[in-house]
Write a protein that holds these residues in place. Sequence first.
Motif, short mmCIF file in Angstrom:
data_model
loop_
_atom_site.label_atom_id
_atom_site.label_comp_id
_atom_site.label_asym_id
_atom_site.label_seq_id
_atom_site.Cartn_x
_atom_site.Cartn_y
_atom_site.Cartn_z
N ALA A 267 0.97 -0.65 0.02
CA ALA A 267 0.10 -0.10 0.24
C ALA A 267 0.79 0.82 -0.31
O ALA A 267 1.74 1.33 0.85
CB ALA A 267 -0.88 0.02 1.44
N LEU A 268 0.25 2.40 -0.77
CA LEU A 268 0.96 3.09 -0.92
C LEU A 268 0.57 4.12 0.36
O LEU A 268 -0.07 4.79 0.08
CB LEU A 268 1.04 3.97 -2.38
CG LEU A 268 2.02 5.66 -3.14
CD1 LEU A 268 3.05 4.90 -2.14
CD2 LEU A 268 2.08 5.95 -4.11
N ILE A 269 1.08 5.16 0.76
CA ILE A 269 0.41 6.07 2.27
C ILE A 269 2.11 7.77 1.93
O ILE A 269 3.00 7.84 0.58
CB ILE A 269 1.14 5.72 2.98
CG1 ILE A 269 2.33 5.65 3.39
CG2 ILE A 269 0.26 3.94 3.35
CD1 ILE A 269 2.54 5.32 5.23
N GLN B 23 1.52 -4.15 3.71
CA GLN B 23 3.05 -3.88 3.81
C GLN B 23 2.88 -2.30 3.61
O GLN B 23 3.51 -1.98 1.67
CB GLN B 23 4.41 -4.34 2.25
CG GLN B 23 5.91 -4.27 2.55
CD GLN B 23 6.13 -4.63 4.18
OE1 GLN B 23 6.42 -5.23 3.87
NE2 GLN B 23 7.83 -3.12 4.59
N ILE B 24 3.33 -0.88 4.24
CA ILE B 24 3.20 0.15 3.39
C ILE B 24 4.55 0.72 3.22
O ILE B 24 5.61 0.47 3.33
CB ILE B 24 2.81 1.05 5.08
CG1 ILE B 24 3.71 1.25 5.71
CG2 ILE B 24 1.14 0.06 5.06
CD1 ILE B 24 3.15 2.15 7.13
N MET B 25 4.80 1.52 1.91
CA MET B 25 5.26 2.59 1.24
C MET B 25 5.58 4.05 1.24
O MET B 25 4.41 4.19 0.60
CB MET B 25 6.03 2.28 0.19
CG MET B 25 6.92 2.97 -0.95
SD MET B 25 7.02 1.96 -2.60
CE MET B 25 8.71 0.45 -1.39
N SER B 26 6.38 4.71 1.90
CA SER B 26 5.88 6.15 2.13
C SER B 26 5.66 6.50 0.48
O SER B 26 6.66 6.10 -0.61
CB SER B 26 6.95 7.43 2.36
OG SER B 26 8.31 7.24 1.90
N LEU C 61 -3.75 2.45 -2.07
CA LEU C 61 -3.61 3.69 -2.25
C LEU C 61 -4.03 5.08 -1.16
O LEU C 61 -5.73 4.97 -1.50
CB LEU C 61 -3.27 5.15 -3.42
CG LEU C 61 -3.47 6.15 -3.57
CD1 LEU C 61 -2.30 6.58 -3.01
CD2 LEU C 61 -4.09 7.23 -4.25
N PHE C 62 -3.41 4.61 -0.12
CA PHE C 62 -4.38 5.47 1.74
C PHE C 62 -4.42 6.19 0.85
O PHE C 62 -2.82 6.97 1.15
CB PHE C 62 -3.92 4.42 3.23
CG PHE C 62 -4.04 3.61 2.48
CD1 PHE C 62 -5.02 2.64 3.19
CD2 PHE C 62 -2.86 2.51 3.20
CE1 PHE C 62 -5.89 1.54 3.23
CE2 PHE C 62 -3.23 0.95 2.77
CZ PHE C 62 -4.48 0.70 3.37
N MET C 63 -5.50 7.36 1.25
CA MET C 63 -5.47 8.82 1.41
C MET C 63 -5.72 9.51 2.81
O MET C 63 -6.66 9.21 3.01
CB MET C 63 -6.06 9.48 -0.15
CG MET C 63 -5.59 9.68 -1.36
SD MET C 63 -6.77 9.79 -2.14
CE MET C 63 -6.65 11.44 -2.17
N ASP D 164 -10.13 -1.80 6.42
CA ASP D 164 -11.49 -2.75 6.46
C ASP D 164 -11.41 -2.97 4.79
O ASP D 164 -11.99 -4.15 4.16
CB ASP D 164 -12.61 -2.65 7.05
CG ASP D 164 -12.17 -2.54 8.99
OD1 ASP D 164 -11.05 -3.52 8.41
OD2 ASP D 164 -12.92 -2.59 9.24
N ASN D 165 -11.62 -1.48 4.37
CA ASN D 165 -12.16 -1.84 2.90
C ASN D 165 -10.79 -1.66 2.19
O ASN D 165 -11.24 -2.83 0.71
CB ASN D 165 -12.60 -0.17 2.73
CG ASN D 165 -14.29 0.29 3.31
OD1 ASN D 165 -14.62 -0.27 3.07
ND2 ASN D 165 -13.96 1.87 4.01
N ALA D 166 -9.50 -1.42 2.04
CA ALA D 166 -8.58 -1.82 0.96
C ALA D 166 -8.76 -3.41 1.77
O ALA D 166 -8.50 -4.25 0.44
CB ALA D 166 -6.96 -1.30 1.90
N ILE D 167 -8.38 -3.76 2.50
CA ILE D 167 -8.65 -5.62 2.31
C ILE D 167 -9.87 -6.44 2.21
O ILE D 167 -9.30 -7.18 0.80
CB ILE D 167 -8.88 -6.54 4.05
CG1 ILE D 167 -7.45 -5.15 4.75
CG2 ILE D 167 -8.94 -7.60 4.50
CD1 ILE D 167 -7.70 -6.05 6.61
N ALA D 168 -11.02 -5.95 1.91
CA ALA D 168 -11.88 -6.67 0.76
C ALA D 168 -11.38 -6.36 -0.63
O ALA D 168 -12.05 -7.10 -1.03
CB ALA D 168 -13.06 -5.33 1.28
#
Length: 331
Positions: free
Chosen positions: A12-14, A35-38, A56-58, A312-316
């Motif tokens: 996931a991108l943050i 696994q998050i990446m900046s 993509l987490f906003m 939760d939304n991302a996992i789905a």
Amino acid sequence: MPKVMAADKPWALISEVGENGYYEELAVIMKEHFQIMSLCDFLQNPALHGQKIQVLFMWKFYPEATPALLALLPSLRVVCSGGTGTDHLDIPYINSLGVKIANTPHVVSDATADFAMGLLLASARKIFEGQEIAKAPNTAIIPQSLMGVEVTGSTLGIIGMGEVGYKIAQRSKGFDMKILYHNRSRRSLEDEAAVGATYCENMDDLLKMSDFVMLSLRFTPQSIGLIGHRELSLMKPTATLINISRGLVVDQDALVQALQLTTIQAAALDVTHPEPLPRDHPLLSLPNALITPHMGISSTSTAKKIIQKMVDNAIAAVKGLPIPDEVKPQL
């Protein structure tokens, strides 16, 4: 539930972890499943990492889901945005790429309503001005300029009586305020009776009668410039405008003029356009304008709820399951 090994976690991108992004305690919630990446690390070698990113987490509109960024993310499945508003997203375009969109409704309403009342009270009773005088090294007497406006028993006009607007009405009832509201559709008689609210089919009537006008409507293209010169001129000269919706709902040039000419008494804004305002913007120098940096949802407990909903939304989405809070284009 068995612990997911880092190598098996989807990427996931943050924005980043830290003061300008996610606090570590919030990032931990994401790290349990992703696994998050900046963004900064990603942009150092997008060709290497682009194929990995599925989410993509906003957070507070960052990273922006621009066409340029999305083009670097061929495996992206979902854009998860914190908060309720989606006006910062080009929903049809993102969906055209085969990418889903999710937001986090219902978990921000209490914090936003609390903050709205805070703005109202701080502006009416000149709390920030009082703090400056109390802390000033040369203060010897309390000036009469700190005389504020009575909140108890006053009239509050709420424009936008959705979930947040209704919670504001509930809180206002505790101050024995007379509550008027204008909405695209009238709420039930039971809802009105519970908070003692009166429906105004014509927004002009609300503007003329209210001591405080609260903008809590959902932002749409049709709401741009909803409050302009004409609407401000209808308000009482003793009235205060409070905006927790979006900056574009108010014609800011008209607001500056109204505050300068005391067409209205004051404004309290948690939203502006742009955010932040240019440092030389006239709103920033007006003594009767209280401005905060879009912090209505900024409470620790609410932030945790938002992040959990985003996860939760991302996992789905990654699992190919129905996304609980999927946002789709309005027809």
